[in-house]
Enzyme design. Structure first.
Site, PDB file in Angstrom:
ATOM      1  N   TYR A   1      63.215 -49.431  30.694  1.00 45.34           N
ATOM      2  CA  TYR A   1      63.886 -48.231  30.184  1.00 45.34           C
ATOM      3  C   TYR A   1      64.600 -48.481  28.863  1.00 45.34           C
ATOM      4  O   TYR A   1      65.697 -47.991  28.649  1.00 45.34           O
ATOM      5  CB  TYR A   1      64.900 -47.713  31.222  1.00 45.34           C
ATOM      6  CG  TYR A   1      64.228 -46.944  32.326  1.00 45.34           C
ATOM      7  CD1 TYR A   1      63.835 -45.632  32.112  1.00 45.34           C
ATOM      8  CD2 TYR A   1      63.954 -47.539  33.543  1.00 45.34           C
ATOM      9  CE1 TYR A   1      63.181 -44.928  33.106  1.00 45.34           C
ATOM     10  CE2 TYR A   1      63.303 -46.835  34.544  1.00 45.34           C
ATOM     11  CZ  TYR A   1      62.926 -45.533  34.319  1.00 45.34           C
ATOM     12  OH  TYR A   1      62.278 -44.833  35.293  1.00 45.34           O
TER      13      TYR A   1
ATOM     14  N   TYR B   1      63.277 -38.017  41.582  1.00 43.08           N
ATOM     15  CA  TYR B   1      62.892 -39.351  41.128  1.00 43.08           C
ATOM     16  C   TYR B   1      62.563 -40.201  42.353  1.00 43.08           C
ATOM     17  O   TYR B   1      63.411 -40.411  43.214  1.00 43.08           O
ATOM     18  CB  TYR B   1      64.007 -40.035  40.316  1.00 43.08           C
ATOM     19  CG  TYR B   1      63.584 -41.428  39.900  1.00 43.08           C
ATOM     20  CD1 TYR B   1      62.679 -41.603  38.846  1.00 43.08           C
ATOM     21  CD2 TYR B   1      64.009 -42.552  40.603  1.00 43.08           C
ATOM     22  CE1 TYR B   1      62.229 -42.871  38.504  1.00 43.08           C
ATOM     23  CE2 TYR B   1      63.564 -43.822  40.258  1.00 43.08           C
ATOM     24  CZ  TYR B   1      62.671 -43.969  39.201  1.00 43.08           C
ATOM     25  OH  TYR B   1      62.216 -45.219  38.866  1.00 43.08           O
TER      26      TYR B   1
ATOM     27  N   ASP C   1      63.560 -39.949  51.405  1.00 45.85           N
ATOM     28  CA  ASP C   1      63.747 -41.094  50.503  1.00 45.85           C
ATOM     29  C   ASP C   1      65.236 -41.490  50.491  1.00 45.85           C
ATOM     30  O   ASP C   1      66.033 -40.897  49.768  1.00 45.85           O
ATOM     31  CB  ASP C   1      63.264 -40.700  49.097  1.00 45.85           C
ATOM     32  CG  ASP C   1      63.477 -41.805  48.068  1.00 45.85           C
ATOM     33  OD1 ASP C   1      64.158 -42.817  48.382  1.00 45.85           O
ATOM     34  OD2 ASP C   1      62.972 -41.660  46.932  1.00 45.85           O
TER      35      ASP C   1
ATOM     36  N   LYS D   1      66.683 -50.847  47.518  1.00 47.88           N
ATOM     37  CA  LYS D   1      67.994 -50.985  46.851  1.00 47.88           C
ATOM     38  C   LYS D   1      69.040 -51.733  47.697  1.00 47.88           C
ATOM     39  O   LYS D   1      69.055 -52.943  47.720  1.00 47.88           O
ATOM     40  CB  LYS D   1      68.494 -49.620  46.405  1.00 47.88           C
ATOM     41  CG  LYS D   1      67.627 -49.048  45.271  1.00 47.88           C
ATOM     42  CD  LYS D   1      68.352 -48.034  44.414  1.00 47.88           C
ATOM     43  CE  LYS D   1      67.659 -47.816  43.094  1.00 47.88           C
ATOM     44  NZ  LYS D   1      66.802 -46.654  43.005  1.00 47.88           N
TER      45      LYS D   1
HETATM   46  C1  LIG Z   1      65.391 -46.374  42.608  1.00 49.91           C
HETATM   47  C2  LIG Z   1      64.732 -45.330  43.410  1.00 49.91           C
HETATM   48  C3  LIG Z   1      63.375 -45.427  43.766  1.00 49.91           C
HETATM   49  C4  LIG Z   1      62.481 -46.536  43.257  1.00 49.91           C
HETATM   50  O1  LIG Z   1      62.886 -47.794  43.679  1.00 49.91           O
HETATM   51  P1  LIG Z   1      62.445 -49.080  42.828  1.00 49.91           P
HETATM   52  O2  LIG Z   1      62.823 -50.237  43.673  1.00 49.91           O
HETATM   53  O3  LIG Z   1      63.220 -49.012  41.548  1.00 49.91           O
HETATM   54  O4  LIG Z   1      60.974 -48.986  42.606  1.00 49.91           O
HETATM   55  C5  LIG Z   1      62.848 -44.441  44.573  1.00 49.91           C
HETATM   56  N1  LIG Z   1      63.600 -43.425  45.023  1.00 49.91           N
HETATM   57  C6  LIG Z   1      64.903 -43.296  44.701  1.00 49.91           C
HETATM   58  C7  LIG Z   1      65.690 -42.155  45.247  1.00 49.91           C
HETATM   59  C8  LIG Z   1      65.505 -44.230  43.870  1.00 49.91           C
HETATM   60  O5  LIG Z   1      66.789 -44.070  43.515  1.00 49.91           O
END
Ligand SMILES: *Cc1c(COP(=O)(O)O)cnc(C)c1O
Length: 426
Positions: free
Chosen positions: A20, A147, A239, A268
């Site tokens: 980025y 996202y 998600d 994460k």
């Molecule tokens: C960061 C994120 C992703 C992608 O995860 P990466 O490990 O960076 O590929 C997917 N969904 C959400 C809501 C995120 O914040």
């Protein structure tokens, strides 16, 4: 004599391409040599409060000794093993523990190694679920501004913008809907009704749309939307990659919703932010659609580092820490501190809006031009906070905080003070 800081910077700039980042003009990237608790230290010894948990991953602070101990013990025992045809105790234990904490319909755990791949797996599960059952459904619904990651599938189901523009037609079509409000729910449902027979799944960030600028919606509205999809046999892919593991004030966003998802994604904070790992869980009915004498009904997906034992050990250690009394009371304290700060900002003339969901705080700067990731205010604020020893990455004119739970009351107050200072001078 060059300082270590200058030397690392130059060497980095010669060989590394950062995420980025427009590399032209990016010579001032900060070399970090040490992390301890909520602090990061650069090569000059300058200390930064990590107010964004290093891209929302760090739960308990950097270089946590308990996680380090558990990972190093595992490292000397078994560092990696193929996860097809073999298994290991850390993965078994992690799956057992995670399932015991998730909505009770979640029955199986599929491992990958980051958030985007956890999403890819979820999409494949949902689409192949219907394929295996001989039902033709391939349409996917997502939120505008969503996202879900940066791989092609994850990009396709994410909002379109400057990021996705170069890839144009290569991204598959998705039905985008507004995040739910009391006012738009009926309109959204009647829009979806036209396509409903083709829709395989709905994928969504529950409660907080992180990368969109920490946009928030009501749990009740989302539950109602989920319940509509459920009644139409559309699989719900939740998600929780960002919001999971305490960020929203509850262990998972799922704890605030009255409808259970069919598939869930995590990454994460899963490992406490120490190592990469991704998880996709699903309810038994999804698993059963693949469970067959017919080999071709299997889920043909895997990554080299699927269920890496070190990452699983880190996750188990992180769960120990997350569930202990101290962390839980820290989370409660952060929620209370944010609440008071929100009240303080509510009538500030330079604040367009201010919001909070659990430990996630966000405020929009009142500027005349449109909210944009590239707004100038970002370029001013980022160095302003760095100078004051705080790592924050405003999303355009949106300043947000996602601190590690171990941040002290005083450090958090200091961060607020700097935000107020920025409001008075920037
Ligand atoms: C960061 C994120 C992703 C992608 O995860 P990466 O490990 O960076 O590929 C997917 N969904 C959400 C809501 C995120 O914040």
């Amino acid at each position: 004599m060059r300082t270590l800081q200058e030397e690392l910077r130059e060497r980095d700039y010669k060989v590394n391409w950062h995420p980025y980042t427009q590399m032209k003009g990016a010579e001032s990237i900060v070399p970090i040599v040490k992390g301890k608790g909520v602090y990061l230290y650069d090569a000059n010894g300058k200390r930064y409060i990590d107010a964004v948990s290093s891209w929302w991953v760090t739960l308990h602070g950097h270089a946590h000794p308990y996680i380090a101990k558990k990972v190093s013990e595992q490292l000397l025992e078994l560092e990696q093993v193929i996860f097809a045809g073999f298994t290991h105790k850390p993965a078994i234990e992690l799956s057992e523990r995670l399932l015991s904490l998730l909505p009770r319909n979640q029955a199986k755990v599929f491992y990958t190694d980051n958030g985007s791949t956890a999403i890819e797996v979820a999409l494949k599960m949902a689409v192949q679920y219907y394929y295996n059952k001989g039902v033709k459904k391939q349409q996917i619904v997502a939120f505008k501004n969503a996202y879900h990651g940066d791989t092609f599938g994850a990009m396709s189901i994410s909002g379109r913008g400057i990021w996705t523009k170069p890839f144009g037609e290569l991204l598959f079509d998705v039905l985008f809907i507004d995040a739910p409000t009391v006012d738009n729910l009926e309109v959204t449902k009647s829009y979806l009704n036209q396509y409903i027979d083709d829709i395989a799944c709905f994928v969504y960030e529950p409660l907080v749309q992180g990368a969109a600028g920490m946009l928030m919606h009501e749990a009740d509205c989302l539950s109602e939307l989920m319940s509509y999809f459920k009644s139409k046999e559309v699989l719900l892919i939740q998600d929780e990659i960002f919001v999971g593991f305490g960020r929203t004030g509850t262990l998972f966003a799922a704890n605030q919703l009255s409808v259970k998802p069919d598939i869930m994604c995590f990454s994460k904070g899963l490992t406490g932010g120490t190592m990469p790992l991704g998880i996709t869980t699903c309810k038994d009915e999804v698993y059963q659609a693949f469970y067959d004498n017919d080999t071709t009904k299997a889920l043909f997906h895997g990554h080299s580092f699927t269920a890496n034992p070190l990452a699983c050990a880190a996750s188990l250690a992180s769960l120990d820490l997350l569930l202990n009394k101290e962390t839980q009371s820290n989370i409660e304290r952060i929620v209370e501190q944010h609440k008071m700060f929100v009240e303080k900002l509510e009538n500030h003339p330079k604040v367009k809006s201010v919001r909070q969901c659990g430990t996630i705080f966000a405020m929009e700067w009142n500027i005349s031009d449109e909210t944009s990731y590239f707004s100038d205010i970002h370029k001013q604020l980022y160095p302003f906070f760095l100078e004051r020893g705080i790592l924050m990455r405003p999303l355009g004119n949106i300043v947000y905080l996602v601190p590690p739970y171990s941040i002290s009351k005083e450090d958090l107050e200091y961060v607020y003070t700097c935000i107020l200072e920025a409001l008075s001078i920037v």
